[in-house]
Design an enzyme around this catalytic site. Structure first.
Site, PDB file in Angstrom:
ATOM      1  N   ASN A  17       0.881  -1.170   0.000  1.00 25.95           N
ATOM      2  CA  ASN A  17       0.000   0.000   0.000  1.00 25.95           C
ATOM      3  C   ASN A  17       0.919   1.220   0.000  1.00 25.95           C
ATOM      4  OD1 ASN A  17      -1.773   2.063   0.491  1.00 25.95           O
ATOM      5  ND2 ASN A  17      -2.282   1.440   2.589  1.00 25.95           N
ATOM      6  N   LYS A  27       0.161   4.246  -0.338  1.00 24.34           N
ATOM      7  CA  LYS A  27      -0.470   5.469   0.189  1.00 24.34           C
ATOM      8  C   LYS A  27      -0.221   6.639  -0.769  1.00 24.34           C
ATOM      9  CE  LYS A  27       0.077   3.491   4.716  1.00 24.34           C
ATOM     10  NZ  LYS A  27      -0.039   3.657   6.133  1.00 24.34           N
ATOM     11  N   HIS A  76      -9.565   0.905   4.651  1.00 23.56           N
ATOM     12  CA  HIS A  76      -8.294   1.106   5.364  1.00 23.56           C
ATOM     13  C   HIS A  76      -8.547   2.063   6.535  1.00 23.56           C
ATOM     14  CE1 HIS A  76      -4.218   2.443   6.255  1.00 23.56           C
ATOM     15  NE2 HIS A  76      -3.808   1.318   5.697  1.00 23.56           N
ATOM     16  N   GLU A 108      -7.010   4.530   7.565  1.00 26.41           N
ATOM     17  CA  GLU A 108      -6.849   5.961   7.240  1.00 26.41           C
ATOM     18  C   GLU A 108      -8.099   6.488   6.527  1.00 26.41           C
ATOM     19  OE1 GLU A 108      -2.991   5.577   5.344  1.00 26.41           O
ATOM     20  OE2 GLU A 108      -2.174   5.024   7.291  1.00 26.41           O
ATOM     21  N   GLU A 133      -5.529  -5.266  10.622  1.00 27.07           N
ATOM     22  CA  GLU A 133      -4.570  -4.186  10.815  1.00 27.07           C
ATOM     23  C   GLU A 133      -4.892  -3.434  12.111  1.00 27.07           C
ATOM     24  OE1 GLU A 133      -2.484  -3.087   6.956  1.00 27.07           O
ATOM     25  OE2 GLU A 133      -4.161  -1.732   7.187  1.00 27.07           O
ATOM     26  N   GLY A 169       2.165   2.206  10.686  1.00 25.70           N
ATOM     27  CA  GLY A 169       3.100   3.313  10.501  1.00 25.70           C
ATOM     28  C   GLY A 169       3.773   3.775  11.780  1.00 25.70           C
ATOM     29  N   SER A 219       3.265  -2.271  10.574  1.00 27.28           N
ATOM     30  CA  SER A 219       4.718  -2.235  10.790  1.00 27.28           C
ATOM     31  C   SER A 219       5.411  -3.558  10.465  1.00 27.28           C
ATOM     32  CB  SER A 219       5.031  -1.785  12.217  1.00 27.28           C
ATOM     33  OG  SER A 219       4.556  -0.461  12.415  1.00 27.28           O
TER      34      SER A 219
HETATM   35  C1  PEP Z   1      -0.856   0.041   6.076  1.00 27.96           C
HETATM   36  O1  PEP Z   1      -0.905   1.199   5.756  1.00 27.96           O
HETATM   37  O2  PEP Z   1      -1.750  -0.724   5.722  1.00 27.96           O
HETATM   38  C2  PEP Z   1       0.280  -0.412   6.884  1.00 27.96           C
HETATM   39  C3  PEP Z   1       0.216  -1.610   7.402  1.00 27.96           C
HETATM   40  O3  PEP Z   1       1.320   0.472   7.056  1.00 27.96           O
HETATM   41  P1  PEP Z   1       2.744   0.179   7.761  1.00 27.96           P
HETATM   42  O4  PEP Z   1       3.273  -1.118   7.157  1.00 27.96           O
HETATM   43  O5  PEP Z   1       3.586   1.355   7.403  1.00 27.96           O
HETATM   44  O6  PEP Z   1       2.485   0.022   9.214  1.00 27.96           O
END
Ligand code: PEP
Length: 250
Positions: free
Chosen positions: A10, A12, A96, A98, A168, A174, A214
């Site tokens: 992803n 972003k 997601h 976000e 998630e 992040g 992460s």
């Molecule tokens: C995500 O945005 O779905 C995500 C898991 O980000 P990160 O790997 O940076 O934590």
């Protein structure tokens, strides 16, 4: 049955045209020898065609990070499912955290989007997960079950021949604070049990359930060694071709 692992990037709101091209040309040679894992890139909307051109002669799948559920019309700034199909996307990320947190997407609109993705032959990657305060209050299971109940409402069992769910935990996205492997395992087992109870055994067996939050080259193996974790949805560590290749070759 065995489910093919899926490692999904992803991106972003990152990258430019030359960066997209150089990513794909650096990444593909590092992963091309493996055949048993699916790899997916979800770039920002303006670069979907750039990734599509760059991925020719590779086995990289293409996806979007969001979409609207209507076919067409006066919806300024939105992108329709048929447009993603037209641009050769195979997958679409839906719900997601976000999108839920920053852009106010509701469980109901996410449900409508999952239906629209299935209708248009796009594979939805539905994201669910709890906030930090919810985990601290021991509400993790309740939150995940509520999201699944609402986001998967009224889907036919046939939708589960090709559906992906990403667990998630929001506090892990992040932040560098990744979930304990056992907690990720338990949440994913809960998701599979829910699908089993609502949509039957075949649906539960077919659905790929990913962990996201992460994920990095040094913790990927740990997650992938947990029973029932079928891959990863990755933000930060998917932006660099070496690091994303390490995740695919875990
Ligand atoms: C995500 O945005 O779905 C995500 C898991 O980000 P990160 O790997 O940076 O934590």
């Amino acid at each position: 049955m065995s489910r093919r692992p899926l490692i999904a990037a992803n991106w972003k709101m990152h990258k430019t045209t030359p960066e997209v091209r150089s990513f794909v040309s650096a990444f593909w040679p590092k992963v091309s020898a493996g055949t048993e894992r699916d790899m997916l890139i979800c770039p920002p909307f303006p670069y979907i065609s750039t990734v599509d051109e760059a991925r020719r002669d590779t086995r990289i799948f293409l996806g979007a990070q969001n979409m609207y559920f209507e076919e067409k019309g006066a919806f300024t700034g939105e992108v329709a499912p048929g447009m993603l199909k037209d641009l050769k996307c195979e997958y679409v990320i839906i719900g997601h955290s976000e999108r839920r947190g920053i852009f106010g997407e509701t469980d109901e609109s996410i449900n409508t989007k999952v239906h629209a993705a299935v209708k248009y032959g796009l594979i939805p990657i539905l994201c669910v997960g709890e906030k930090k305060e919810e985990r601290q209050k021991n509400l993790t299971e309740q939150i995940i079950l509520r999201q699944l109940e609402k986001n998967l409402k009224d889907l036919p069992d046939t939708a589960f021949t090709n559906l992906v769910i990403a667990y998630e935990p929001i506090w892990a996205i992040g932040t560098g604070l990744n979930a304990e492997a056992k907690d990720a395992h338990d949440a994913i087992a809960l998701i599979r049990e829910f699908i089993h109870s609502k949509f039957g055994e075949n649906s539960a067996e077919n659905t790929r359930i990913l962990y996201g939050g992460s994920v990095k080259p040094d913790n990927m193996k740990l997650y992938m060694s947990q029973k029932g974790i079928d891959g990863a949805l990755v933000g930060g560590a998917s932006l660099d071709p070496d690091s994303f290749a390490k995740l695919v070759n875990y």
